[in-house]
Design a protein around this motif. Structure first.
Motif, mmCIF file in Angstrom:
data_model
loop_
_atom_site.group_PDB
_atom_site.id
_atom_site.type_symbol
_atom_site.label_atom_id
_atom_site.label_comp_id
_atom_site.label_asym_id
_atom_site.label_seq_id
_atom_site.Cartn_x
_atom_site.Cartn_y
_atom_site.Cartn_z
ATOM 1 N N THR A 135 31.722 37.524 -4.939
ATOM 2 C CA THR A 135 30.746 37.329 -3.874
ATOM 3 C C THR A 135 29.517 38.189 -4.168
ATOM 4 O O THR A 135 29.554 39.075 -5.034
ATOM 5 N N GLU A 136 28.461 37.984 -3.415
ATOM 6 C CA GLU A 136 27.230 38.734 -3.645
ATOM 7 C C GLU A 136 27.390 40.217 -3.302
ATOM 8 O O GLU A 136 26.554 41.035 -3.687
ATOM 9 N N ASP A 137 28.435 40.571 -2.604
ATOM 10 C CA ASP A 137 28.661 41.975 -2.249
ATOM 11 C C ASP A 137 29.527 42.718 -3.252
ATOM 12 O O ASP A 137 29.778 43.914 -3.080
ATOM 13 N N ASP A 138 29.990 42.040 -4.280
ATOM 14 C CA ASP A 138 30.834 42.697 -5.281
ATOM 15 C C ASP A 138 30.016 43.636 -6.155
ATOM 16 O O ASP A 138 28.822 43.421 -6.399
ATOM 17 N N VAL A 139 30.688 44.684 -6.628
ATOM 18 C CA VAL A 139 30.113 45.651 -7.555
ATOM 19 C C VAL A 139 30.986 45.664 -8.801
ATOM 20 O O VAL A 139 32.157 46.043 -8.737
ATOM 21 N N PHE A 140 30.438 45.226 -9.938
ATOM 22 C CA PHE A 140 31.187 45.084 -11.185
ATOM 23 C C PHE A 140 31.090 46.368 -12.010
ATOM 24 O O PHE A 140 30.050 47.026 -12.040
#
Length: 533
Positions: free
Chosen positions: A230-235
Motif C-alpha cells: 500500500t502507499e503507506d508501506d515503508v520498504f
C-alpha cells in the motif's frame, strides 16, 4: 513503435526475433501504450497528481519526498544532457552503494532516454572492464567512495569518455547550475532502458536488456498479486540496487504504489534490525541467510512495524521459514526470479505458502517443468524450469541466448518439480553456478583468480552445502613444487582472491590435492570433486 534512441547501439545488439522468447500480455494491466517512459510513470506521475509531498526515500539523516526526488533527478538529467553530452540510447554506468543519490541518478538516466548499467559496489577493476566494454558504456556517474576501481579500469575502456563523481561535491556543483525541471524523452515502450549484468557458468558477463515496458510489467505482476503493498508501506532491505532483485524491491515496487523506501549502504542483519526500528519499516527484502541471523532478534521484530518479509536470491530452506515464523510470527514470502526476466515469476503470499515450495506461477506468467527435449514431465518429476510472460531473456550480443531460450520459453538453469496443486519445489541449479548468501558466483572466475597466484599450479572450484549460506565456495588446489600446503597458505590464497575479484567470491574452504580429476583429454571433472573422497 518509433524509437527515441539516437544512439542505436541497443537496437542493433538485440537478439534476432526468432531467438527471443514469446512475450505474453494477458493481464489488463499489461496493455502498454506505444510510447512509454517508466520514469514518468514511477516518479513524475505522483507529483503531477499532487502527491509530491509524500515521503519517497529515507536514509540516515535524510528524508526526500517525491517532489524532492523529482527535483534531484531532473537536475542530474540536465547535467547529463548539457554538461556531459548524453543523447538518448547512450549507456550510463551507475556505481554506488544503496543511497538516495544512486536512486536519483537512475531516474535521471531513464528520464534522459539513456540506458542504465548499474554495477555491484564490490566489483574490482578487472570485473568492471568487461561490463563497460561489452555495453560500450559512454558515460558514468559514480559515488566518490567507489571511484578508485573505476579509475583503474578507465584506461582499458576507450568508449567511457564522460565521468562525474557524486557525494564529493562534483556532480552536486553541476546540479546547482541546472534547472529542476526536465522534459522526459518520449521513449518507445520497446526502447531499452536497462542493461543488467549477470555472470554465467563461464564467468563471462552476460548483459540482459530490458525495455521501459518490462520495468512496468514487473511492477504489474508479482508485487500487485503477491506482495500487495500500500502507499503507506515503508520498504527496506539488503540487495544492492545493481541487482534487479534490489532495484525492484527497494525502488520500483514501492514507487509504483506511492510508498516509501529506506536506502542504507550497510545492510548486514544487525543493520537491518536497527533500520526497521529507526525508520518504521513494514516490508523487508533480504536473503535466507539474513533471516536466519535476524531470527535471534525475533522479540524485537515482533514489537516492530514489520508486516511483510520477502526472501529471494537463493533457495529458502523449510527450516529457515519455520525459524522466522516461530521467532517473529511472520510467514516469509518466497520467490524465484532471474536477471533475465527482471524479477520474481514464481511465488506465494503468506496465506498460500507451503514449506519447501517456492510457490505458484505469478499471474501474468506461465511455467512448466520440462525434460532435455523440452517436453513437459509428469507431475512430481524433476526437470528443467521453463518460464514465459511479459518479460524475458534478451542477452546483449551473446550466443548463449539460444541456449537460454528454447521454443519461446526461458530456461532458467534451475531444476524443479511441480506437484499436483501447481506448487513448484526447487531442487538445484542445473549448471555450475554457486549461489552463496544470495550471490551468484561463477566457479571458473574464482579459478582464474586463484591461478594468478604464483604458488598455484592447478585448481578447481565447486559449491558445497552450507547451513548458514546455502552454499560456500570451495577450492581444490594443486600447488607448485616446493610451496607449503598449510593454514598460512590457505589464508594467503583467500586474501589474494579478495584483492583480485569481489570479496564475496573468495573460497571459504580450500583443500590441497596432489592432482585433480580429469578426462583423458585433460578436461576437468568437477562432478568427481562433489563426491566425498
Amino acid at each position: 513503435m518509433p524509437s527515441a534512441h539516437l544512439d542505436t547501439f541497443a537496437q542493433q545488439h538485440l537478439p534476432p526475433a526468432e531467438d527471443q522468447p514469446d512475450f505474453l500480455f494477458t493481464l489488463p494491466t499489461l496493455q502498454f501504450p506505444e510510447q512509454l517512459n517508466c520514469a514518468s510513470e514511477l516518479l513524475d506521475r505522483h507529483v503531477a497528481e499532487e502527491r509530491g509531498d509524500r515521503l519517497c526515500i529515507q536514509a540516515h539523516g535524510l528524508r526526500w519526498t517525491y517532489a524532492d526526488l523529482l527535483s534531484q533527478a531532473n537536475r542530474i538529467a540536465n547535467v547529463l544532457v548539457t554538461d556531459m553530452g548524453l543523447v538518448p540510447g547512450n549507456r550510463v554506468l551507475l556505481r554506488a552503494p544503496n543511497n538516495p543519490m544512486m536512486a536519483a541518478c537512475w531516474f535521471a538516466v531513464i528520464k534522459a532516454g539513456g540506458i542504465a548499467v548499474a554495477t555491484m559496489p564490490m566489483l574490482r577493476a578487472k570485473e568492471l572492464v568487461p561490463v563497460i566494454s561489452k555495453a560500450e558504456v559512454t558515460h558514468a556517474l559514480c559515488d566518490a567512495s567507489l571511484a578508485a576501481e573505476l579509475n583503474e579500469a578507465r584506461p582499458l575502456c576507450p568508449n567511457l569518455k564522460h565521468l562525474m563523481l557524486f557525494n564529493n561535491g562534483e556532480l552536486e556543483a553541476a546540479m546547482a547550475q541546472r534547472p529542476d525541471s526536465f522534459n522526459n524523452v518520449n521513449t518507445a515502450a520497446t526502447d531499452t532502458c536497462l542493461i543488467a549484468f549477470t555472470s554465467g557458468t563461464t564467468g563471462v558477463p552476460k548483459g540482459t536488456m530490458h525495455f521501459h515496458r518490462d520495468v512496468m510489467a514487473a511492477c504489474a505482476c508479482w508485487p500487485a498479486h503477491v506482495l500487495k503493498p500500500t502507499e503507506d508501506d515503508v520498504f527496506v532491505g539488503s540487495p544492492p540496487l545493481a541487482f534487479t532483485f534490489g532495484l525492484g524491491g527497494l525502488l520500483l515496487f514501492p514507487m509504483s504504489v506511492g510508498a516509501s523506501t529506506v536506502l542504507i549502504a550497510k545492510a548486514s542483519p544487525e543493520h537491518l534490525v536497527a533500520a526497521i526500528e529507526q525508520f518504521g519499516a513494514t516490508v523487508l527484502f533480504t536473503a535466507p541467510t539474513s533471516y536466519r541471523v535476524m531470527a535471534a532478534h525475533g522479540e524485537t521484530q515482533r514489537r516492530s512495524t514489520l508486516r511483510r518479509c520477502v526472501s529471494a536470491g537463493e533457495a529458502l530452506p523449510a527450516a529457515t521459514r519455520s525459524l522466522w515464523k516461530q521467532a517473529t510470527g511472520i510467514e516469509l514470502i518466497d520467490g524465484i526470479g532471474a536477471t533475465e526476466l527482471l524479477h520474481i515469476f514464481i511465488s506465494a503470499d503468506e496465506a498460500n505458502a507451503r514449506p519447501g515450495a517456492t510457490g505458484k506461477v505469478v499471474p501474468g506468467y506461465e511455467a512448466k517443468v520440462v525434460d532435455d527435449a523440452g517436453h513437459t514431465v509428469p507431475t512430481g518429476t524433476v526437470g528443467k524450469l521453463a518460464v514465459r510472460g511479459p518479460t524475458g531473456c534478451r542477452y546483449l550480443a551473446d550466443d548463449r541466448q539460444r541456449s537460454y531460450v528454447k521454443d519461446g520459453w526461458n530456461l532458467t538453469g534451475d531444476a524443479y518439480l511441480m506437484d499436483a496443486d501447481g506448487y513448484f519445489f526447487y531442487q538445484s541449479r542445473t549448471d555450475d553456478m554457486i549461489i552463496s548468501s544470495g550471490y551468484n558466483i561463477a566457479a571458473p572466475e574464482v579459478e582464474a583468480a586463484l591461478l594468478l597466484h604464483a604458488d598455484v599450479l592447478e585448481c578447481a572450484v565447486i559449491g558445497v552445502p552450507d547451513e548458514e549460506r546455502g552454499q560456500i565456495v570451495k577450492a581444490f588446489v594443486v600447488l607448485q613444487p616446493g610451496a607449503s600446503a598449510d593454514a598460512r597458505k590457505i589464508k594467503a590464497l583467500q586474501d589474494f582472491v579478495k584483492q583480485t575479484v569481489a570479496p564475496y567470491k573468495y573460497p571459504r574452504a580450500i583443500e590441497f590435492r596432489s592432482e585433480l580429476p580429469k578426462t583423458e583429454t585433460g578436461k576437468l571433472q568437477r562432478f568427481k570433486l562433489k563426491v566425498p573422497s
